[in-house]
Design a protein around this motif. Structure first.
Motif, PDB file in Angstrom:
ATOM      1  N   HIS A  21       0.826  -1.199   0.000  1.00  0.00           N
ATOM      2  CA  HIS A  21       0.000   0.000   0.000  1.00  0.00           C
ATOM      3  C   HIS A  21       0.869   1.261   0.000  1.00  0.00           C
ATOM      4  O   HIS A  21       1.796   1.394   0.799  1.00  0.00           O
ATOM      5  CB  HIS A  21      -0.905  -0.020   1.232  1.00  0.00           C
ATOM      6  CG  HIS A  21      -2.117   0.838   1.128  1.00  0.00           C
ATOM      7  ND1 HIS A  21      -2.814   1.013  -0.047  1.00  0.00           N
ATOM      8  CD2 HIS A  21      -2.769   1.576   2.069  1.00  0.00           C
ATOM      9  CE1 HIS A  21      -3.861   1.817   0.171  1.00  0.00           C
ATOM     10  NE2 HIS A  21      -3.847   2.173   1.446  1.00  0.00           N
ATOM     11  N   THR A  42       0.002  -1.873  -6.833  1.00  0.00           N
ATOM     12  CA  THR A  42      -0.989  -2.134  -5.801  1.00  0.00           C
ATOM     13  C   THR A  42      -2.312  -1.484  -6.195  1.00  0.00           C
ATOM     14  O   THR A  42      -2.443  -0.261  -6.170  1.00  0.00           O
ATOM     15  CB  THR A  42      -0.518  -1.608  -4.433  1.00  0.00           C
ATOM     16  OG1 THR A  42       0.764  -2.174  -4.147  1.00  0.00           O
ATOM     17  CG2 THR A  42      -1.490  -1.994  -3.335  1.00  0.00           C
ATOM     18  N   THR A  45      -4.397   1.034  -3.843  1.00  0.00           N
ATOM     19  CA  THR A  45      -3.790   2.332  -3.561  1.00  0.00           C
ATOM     20  C   THR A  45      -4.391   3.378  -4.491  1.00  0.00           C
ATOM     21  O   THR A  45      -4.493   4.560  -4.144  1.00  0.00           O
ATOM     22  CB  THR A  45      -2.258   2.271  -3.719  1.00  0.00           C
ATOM     23  OG1 THR A  45      -1.719   1.420  -2.699  1.00  0.00           O
ATOM     24  CG2 THR A  45      -1.616   3.646  -3.570  1.00  0.00           C
ATOM     25  N   THR A  72      -6.361  -6.717  -3.331  1.00  0.00           N
ATOM     26  CA  THR A  72      -6.612  -7.241  -1.995  1.00  0.00           C
ATOM     27  C   THR A  72      -8.106  -7.183  -1.701  1.00  0.00           C
ATOM     28  O   THR A  72      -8.729  -6.125  -1.847  1.00  0.00           O
ATOM     29  CB  THR A  72      -5.831  -6.432  -0.941  1.00  0.00           C
ATOM     30  OG1 THR A  72      -4.428  -6.577  -1.198  1.00  0.00           O
ATOM     31  CG2 THR A  72      -6.135  -6.933   0.463  1.00  0.00           C
ATOM     32  N   TYR A 271      -0.690   5.387   6.059  1.00  0.00           N
ATOM     33  CA  TYR A 271       0.253   5.150   4.957  1.00  0.00           C
ATOM     34  C   TYR A 271       0.642   6.402   4.176  1.00  0.00           C
ATOM     35  O   TYR A 271       1.836   6.593   3.892  1.00  0.00           O
ATOM     36  CB  TYR A 271      -0.279   4.044   4.044  1.00  0.00           C
ATOM     37  CG  TYR A 271       0.049   2.682   4.597  1.00  0.00           C
ATOM     38  CD1 TYR A 271       1.207   2.009   4.229  1.00  0.00           C
ATOM     39  CD2 TYR A 271      -0.775   2.091   5.552  1.00  0.00           C
ATOM     40  CE1 TYR A 271       1.530   0.778   4.767  1.00  0.00           C
ATOM     41  CE2 TYR A 271      -0.463   0.863   6.097  1.00  0.00           C
ATOM     42  CZ  TYR A 271       0.690   0.201   5.702  1.00  0.00           C
ATOM     43  OH  TYR A 271       1.019  -1.006   6.245  1.00  0.00           O
ATOM     44  N   TRP A 285       2.775   0.862  10.356  1.00  0.00           N
ATOM     45  CA  TRP A 285       2.904   0.507   8.939  1.00  0.00           C
ATOM     46  C   TRP A 285       3.698  -0.787   8.806  1.00  0.00           C
ATOM     47  O   TRP A 285       4.611  -1.062   9.559  1.00  0.00           O
ATOM     48  CB  TRP A 285       3.540   1.639   8.132  1.00  0.00           C
ATOM     49  CG  TRP A 285       4.894   2.085   8.567  1.00  0.00           C
ATOM     50  CD1 TRP A 285       5.199   2.918   9.596  1.00  0.00           C
ATOM     51  CD2 TRP A 285       6.155   1.739   7.960  1.00  0.00           C
ATOM     52  NE1 TRP A 285       6.566   3.108   9.688  1.00  0.00           N
ATOM     53  CE2 TRP A 285       7.174   2.396   8.694  1.00  0.00           C
ATOM     54  CE3 TRP A 285       6.512   0.939   6.874  1.00  0.00           C
ATOM     55  CZ2 TRP A 285       8.514   2.276   8.374  1.00  0.00           C
ATOM     56  CZ3 TRP A 285       7.871   0.823   6.553  1.00  0.00           C
ATOM     57  CH2 TRP A 285       8.847   1.482   7.299  1.00  0.00           C
TER      58      TRP A 285
END
Length: 333
Positions: A21, A42, A45, A72, A271, A285
């Protein structure tokens, strides 16, 4: 080096950059792919499927090598529009998808119809076997050492990888604790067909994160990660910092009465603050124990080339040396 993973994804080296992420942007994915591995964007993101489509196009401008997208599947009430994200992946011509989180079973027909190879991240043999049953082409077996979510079984790779090799028919890569040529040779020895690196790829020149993050990884030791949210059965391995210390104090005080709301300030919206702004104490994180093996910030090509050179030297000199009787006189790699 040819393995089932290099053949499956059409790459030169059996090294995959896992989805991360606010790290897995086009710059890093392209750099890893150009170095001969499999770079991964990703997906979530990117806040919308349209933004993901643009990121895929941006990556295509940077490399003509294969690269993939991580998707994800989150256990949330307001689920992202996964069919639209998958449409962007398909329309972008992506042929490799790394899935993570919950089972990708309901989305497998759409992915397979597009000729996409799916590698699912698993933290146990039973989940790996489920991935195999639903048609995944490969799995990423994540040991207890890994950054992020290691599952709840606490099985390290020295046990988990051979168990996966005993049970699986599809190829798998080792994830968690992977950093160098030693990691790759060990993973291959234990039955894997390659390795997945996350934390190690953050500490590269092309990783589009703040320099403070890279410096923190170089400074960290193998003792500097912490496990959080164990009481919630959502365990995550993170790098120790002031807000993580505060989080652990809250967890200790609340005990089995802990709720996610109790630690909201330490985990929500962290993040961008860390990865983009370099606020190293912003909150929790993901970071693997492999931080203890990170001592420099090379380019992705320098890192991958070094891994492959070291792996070949270990196999040809050290390991073969045990068979021909010359290893005892050589320095241990």
């Amino acid at each position: 080096m040819k393995t089932a993973i290099t053949e499956l994804f059409g790459i030169e080296h059996p090294i995959i950059q896992g989805g991360m992420h606010f790290v897995g942007f086009a710059e890093l994915a392209a750099a890893v792919s150009n170095a001969g591995g499999l770079g991964i964007i990703t997906g979530l993101t990117q806040k919308t499927p349209e933004l993901l489509a643009k990121e895929i196009a941006r990556c295509r401008d940077m490399t003509d090598k294969p690269f993939g997208v991580n998707l994800t599947f989150l256990p949330t009430f307001a689920a992202p529009p996964y069919p639209e994200y998958i449409a962007a992946i398909v329309e972008g011509g992506i042929k490799a998808v790394e899935t993570a989180g919950r089972s990708p079973e309901q989305y497998m027909p759409a992915l397979k119809a597009a000729g996409i190879k799916v590698i699912h991240k698993c933290t146990s043999v039973r989940h790996s076997l489920k991935a195999e049953r639903i048609g995944c082409d490969a799995v990423s077996v994540d040991g207890f050492e890994c950054g992020g979510h290691p599952g709840e079984d606490d099985i390290p790779n020295m046990i988990l990888l051979p168990r996966a090799a005993e049970e699986l028919k599809i190829p798998f890569v080792a994830s968690g604790g992977m950093a160098d040529g030693r990691s790759l040779v060990a993973a291959l020895s234990l039955g894997a067909a390659g390795m997945n690196m996350g934390t190690r790829f953050i500490a590269t020149k092309e990783a589009p994160v703040h320099q403070n993050v890279k410096n923190a990884l170089v400074a960290a030791t193998e003792l500097d990660t912490r496990l959080i949210m164990r009481a919630l059965r959502n365990t995550e391995r993170v790098l120790k910092n002031a807000n993580v210390d505060r989080l652990l104090e809250i967890e200790h005080a609340k005990g089995d009465k802990l709720t996610i709301d109790d630690i909201h300030d330490q985990v929500a919206g962290v993040y961008p603050k860390v990865m983009l702004d370099g606020q190293m104490d912003a909150g929790a994180w993901s970071c693997g124990m492999v931080a203890g093996l990170i001592r420099d910030i090379p380019t992705c090509k320098e890192l991958v080339d070094r891994i492959m050179t070291e792996a070949e030297q270990i196999i040809r000199s050290r390991l073969m040396g045990f068979l021909d009787g010359t290893a005892a006189t050589r320095k241990v790699a």
